[in-house]
Design a protein around this motif. Structure first.
Motif, PDB file in Angstrom:
ATOM      1  N   GLU A 102     -10.423 -43.465 102.541  1.00  0.00           N
ATOM      2  CA  GLU A 102     -10.001 -44.829 102.854  1.00  0.00           C
ATOM      3  C   GLU A 102      -8.478 -44.889 102.879  1.00  0.00           C
ATOM      4  OE1 GLU A 102     -11.899 -47.490 103.596  1.00  0.00           O
ATOM      5  OE2 GLU A 102     -13.692 -46.243 103.509  1.00  0.00           O
ATOM      6  N   LEU A 103      -7.914 -45.099 104.066  1.00  0.00           N
ATOM      7  CA  LEU A 103      -6.463 -45.077 104.218  1.00  0.00           C
ATOM      8  C   LEU A 103      -5.878 -46.489 104.241  1.00  0.00           C
ATOM      9  CD1 LEU A 103      -6.127 -42.252 106.907  1.00  0.00           C
ATOM     10  CD2 LEU A 103      -6.078 -42.070 104.405  1.00  0.00           C
ATOM     11  N   PHE A 104      -4.569 -46.555 104.044  1.00  0.00           N
ATOM     12  CA  PHE A 104      -3.875 -47.835 103.923  1.00  0.00           C
ATOM     13  C   PHE A 104      -2.765 -47.955 104.965  1.00  0.00           C
ATOM     14  CE2 PHE A 104      -5.756 -46.983  99.834  1.00  0.00           C
ATOM     15  CZ  PHE A 104      -6.236 -48.218  99.427  1.00  0.00           C
ATOM     16  N   ASP A 105      -2.499 -49.195 105.358  1.00  0.00           N
ATOM     17  CA  ASP A 105      -1.372 -49.475 106.255  1.00  0.00           C
ATOM     18  C   ASP A 105      -0.056 -49.484 105.495  1.00  0.00           C
ATOM     19  OD1 ASP A 105      -2.799 -50.350 108.906  1.00  0.00           O
ATOM     20  OD2 ASP A 105      -3.843 -51.429 107.306  1.00  0.00           O
ATOM     21  N   ILE A 106      -0.103 -49.996 104.265  1.00  0.00           N
ATOM     22  CA  ILE A 106       1.110 -50.154 103.465  1.00  0.00           C
ATOM     23  C   ILE A 106       0.812 -49.782 102.019  1.00  0.00           C
ATOM     24  CG2 ILE A 106       2.900 -51.761 102.665  1.00  0.00           C
ATOM     25  CD1 ILE A 106       2.175 -53.539 105.092  1.00  0.00           C
ATOM     26  N   VAL A 107       1.710 -49.029 101.412  1.00  0.00           N
ATOM     27  CA  VAL A 107       1.663 -48.778  99.972  1.00  0.00           C
ATOM     28  C   VAL A 107       2.878 -49.447  99.350  1.00  0.00           C
ATOM     29  CG1 VAL A 107       1.754 -47.061  98.138  1.00  0.00           C
ATOM     30  CG2 VAL A 107       0.415 -46.601 100.205  1.00  0.00           C
ATOM     31  N   ILE A 108       2.639 -50.315  98.385  1.00  0.00           N
ATOM     32  CA  ILE A 108       3.707 -51.028  97.687  1.00  0.00           C
ATOM     33  C   ILE A 108       3.963 -50.365  96.336  1.00  0.00           C
ATOM     34  CG2 ILE A 108       4.415 -53.234  96.678  1.00  0.00           C
ATOM     35  CD1 ILE A 108       2.486 -54.588  98.678  1.00  0.00           C
ATOM     36  N   LYS A 130      -0.537 -39.176 101.322  1.00  0.00           N
ATOM     37  CA  LYS A 130      -1.887 -38.716 101.659  1.00  0.00           C
ATOM     38  C   LYS A 130      -2.846 -39.861 101.962  1.00  0.00           C
ATOM     39  CE  LYS A 130      -1.543 -34.473  98.918  1.00  0.00           C
ATOM     40  NZ  LYS A 130      -2.059 -33.722  97.748  1.00  0.00           N
ATOM     41  N   VAL A 131      -2.492 -41.082 101.558  1.00  0.00           N
ATOM     42  CA  VAL A 131      -3.425 -42.198 101.761  1.00  0.00           C
ATOM     43  C   VAL A 131      -2.940 -43.180 102.828  1.00  0.00           C
ATOM     44  CG1 VAL A 131      -4.330 -42.046  99.415  1.00  0.00           C
ATOM     45  CG2 VAL A 131      -2.416 -43.593  99.888  1.00  0.00           C
ATOM     46  N   LEU A 132      -1.840 -42.862 103.506  1.00  0.00           N
ATOM     47  CA  LEU A 132      -1.323 -43.750 104.543  1.00  0.00           C
ATOM     48  C   LEU A 132      -1.951 -43.442 105.898  1.00  0.00           C
ATOM     49  CD1 LEU A 132       2.508 -43.997 103.828  1.00  0.00           C
ATOM     50  CD2 LEU A 132       0.862 -45.884 103.807  1.00  0.00           C
ATOM     51  N   LYS A 133      -2.222 -44.479 106.644  1.00  0.00           N
ATOM     52  CA  LYS A 133      -2.629 -44.320 108.031  1.00  0.00           C
ATOM     53  C   LYS A 133      -1.441 -43.779 108.835  1.00  0.00           C
ATOM     54  CE  LYS A 133      -5.881 -48.236 108.013  1.00  0.00           C
ATOM     55  NZ  LYS A 133      -6.198 -49.555 108.631  1.00  0.00           N
ATOM     56  N   PRO A 134      -1.695 -43.168 109.999  1.00  0.00           N
ATOM     57  CA  PRO A 134      -0.573 -42.754 110.861  1.00  0.00           C
ATOM     58  C   PRO A 134       0.342 -43.946 111.146  1.00  0.00           C
ATOM     59  CG  PRO A 134      -2.619 -41.807 111.660  1.00  0.00           C
ATOM     60  CD  PRO A 134      -3.006 -42.767 110.566  1.00  0.00           C
ATOM     61  N   GLY A 135       1.619 -43.761 110.918  1.00  0.00           N
ATOM     62  CA  GLY A 135       2.567 -44.854 111.110  1.00  0.00           C
ATOM     63  C   GLY A 135       2.682 -45.790 109.929  1.00  0.00           C
ATOM     64  N   MET A 199      13.412 -49.954  99.537  1.00  0.00           N
ATOM     65  CA  MET A 199      13.335 -48.701 100.274  1.00  0.00           C
ATOM     66  C   MET A 199      12.034 -48.631 101.070  1.00  0.00           C
ATOM     67  SD  MET A 199      13.931 -44.900  98.632  1.00  0.00           S
ATOM     68  CE  MET A 199      12.522 -44.949  97.500  1.00  0.00           C
ATOM     69  N   THR A 200      12.121 -48.046 102.257  1.00  0.00           N
ATOM     70  CA  THR A 200      10.948 -47.821 103.093  1.00  0.00           C
ATOM     71  C   THR A 200      10.866 -46.334 103.420  1.00  0.00           C
ATOM     72  OG1 THR A 200      11.095 -50.025 104.085  1.00  0.00           O
ATOM     73  CG2 THR A 200       9.803 -48.379 105.269  1.00  0.00           C
ATOM     74  N   ALA A 201       9.690 -45.758 103.225  1.00  0.00           N
ATOM     75  CA  ALA A 201       9.459 -44.344 103.509  1.00  0.00           C
ATOM     76  C   ALA A 201       8.277 -44.209 104.453  1.00  0.00           C
ATOM     77  CB  ALA A 201       9.197 -43.575 102.218  1.00  0.00           C
ATOM     78  N   SER A 202       8.443 -43.383 105.481  1.00  0.00           N
ATOM     79  CA  SER A 202       7.389 -43.214 106.474  1.00  0.00           C
ATOM     80  C   SER A 202       7.512 -41.831 107.100  1.00  0.00           C
ATOM     81  CB  SER A 202       7.491 -44.295 107.552  1.00  0.00           C
ATOM     82  OG  SER A 202       6.502 -44.118 108.542  1.00  0.00           O
ATOM     83  N   SER A 203       6.414 -41.380 107.701  1.00  0.00           N
ATOM     84  CA  SER A 203       6.439 -40.099 108.414  1.00  0.00           C
ATOM     85  C   SER A 203       6.999 -40.254 109.818  1.00  0.00           C
ATOM     86  CB  SER A 203       5.029 -39.499 108.476  1.00  0.00           C
ATOM     87  OG  SER A 203       4.151 -40.384 109.157  1.00  0.00           O
ATOM     88  N   VAL A 204       7.156 -41.502 110.259  1.00  0.00           N
ATOM     89  CA  VAL A 204       7.727 -41.766 111.580  1.00  0.00           C
ATOM     90  C   VAL A 204       8.936 -42.665 111.422  1.00  0.00           C
ATOM     91  CG1 VAL A 204       5.498 -41.515 112.725  1.00  0.00           C
ATOM     92  CG2 VAL A 204       6.249 -43.781 111.984  1.00  0.00           C
ATOM     93  N   ALA A 205       9.851 -42.602 112.381  1.00  0.00           N
ATOM     94  CA  ALA A 205      11.046 -43.436 112.325  1.00  0.00           C
ATOM     95  C   ALA A 205      10.660 -44.903 112.456  1.00  0.00           C
ATOM     96  CB  ALA A 205      12.014 -43.038 113.434  1.00  0.00           C
ATOM     97  N   MET A 206      11.256 -45.733 111.619  1.00  0.00           N
ATOM     98  CA  MET A 206      10.986 -47.158 111.645  1.00  0.00           C
ATOM     99  C   MET A 206      12.128 -47.874 112.365  1.00  0.00           C
ATOM    100  SD  MET A 206       8.160 -47.116 110.028  1.00  0.00           S
ATOM    101  CE  MET A 206       7.872 -48.878 109.906  1.00  0.00           C
TER     102      MET A 206
END
Length: 217
Positions: A102-108, A130-135, A199-206
């Motif tokens: 079960e993946l998430f859009d946002i982790v706070i 590991k639990v974030l959806k792509p993007g 702070m915002t962390a992502s695997s893709v550029a925001m």
């Protein structure tokens, strides 16, 4: 996690006392600002809140699928009593064992990193990735030390029960091992004087977005 728990700090384990202190610090305005400016959850988003406390932030997130974790039994009990079926509330730390399909859009991660050692914080970001959806993205908020800081803000922050308040570059380093794109902003609150690092962390550029100051009114 390492934090001050003796003496007067022990009272903060009681949700009513914790929320009273938060109210005195203008937490309701801060949460509203954090939710609308930084988290920006859309209706239907799956949101994981690590270190959710009594889950007061849920009131500011709108119609989301909310899952919260916190190690304090009294906080989770209050969250379940207050919000019921509006969220799912787990007692304990979010660990490798909690990672599912079960993946998430946002982790706070709000008000948590300054309670954690570097090793604990890096592990948290690894689990979150590991639990974030792509993007998907991790959004955090913590107090911070900066140069030329308001002396009252620095004093208040120095009294925090968390023992690991850091500088901006140190917070960014915690996430950079798990995410390719880490951005952040220092936010100075006027009254009561306080300094935040968001702070915002992502695997893709925001996309770049201007981060407005917290309205002191």
């Amino acid at each position: 996690m390492t934090e001050r728990t003796a003496g007067a700090y022990s009272w903060l384990q009681h949700p009513s006392v914790y929320e009273a202190v938060q109210w005195a610090m203008g937490a309701n305005r801060t949460r509203d600002w954090f939710a609308s400016t930084c988290i920006r959850a859309k209706p239907g988003d799956r949101v994981l809140d690590i270190g959710c406390g009594p889950a007061a932030l849920l009131d500011h997130l709108g119609d989301v699928e909310y899952v919260g974790y916190d190690p304090a039994p009294a906080y989770i009990e209050q969250a379940r009593s207050r919000f019921g079926a509006r969220g799912t509330f787990h007692l304990g730390y979010f660990t490798e064992a909690d990672i599912t399909a079960e993946l998430f859009d946002i982790v706070i991660v709000s008000g948590v990193l300054h309670h954690m050692t570097d090793e604990e914080a890096r592990s948290l970001f690894t689990h979150a990735a590991k639990v974030l959806k792509p993007g998907g993205r991790v959004v955090s908020l913590d107090n911070v030390y900066i140069d030329d800081q308001n002396p009252v803000a620095r004093l208040i922050i120095s009294l925090d029960r968390g023992r690991h308040v850091r500088r901006p570059e140190q917070y960014k380093a915690l996430a950079s091992g798990a995410f390719d794109h880490v951005t952040g902003d220092v936010i100075n609150k006027t009254f009561p004087p306080y300094t935040y690092w968001t702070m915002t962390a992502s695997s893709v550029a925001m996309p770049d977005r201007p981060v407005e100051k917290i309205n002191p009114a």
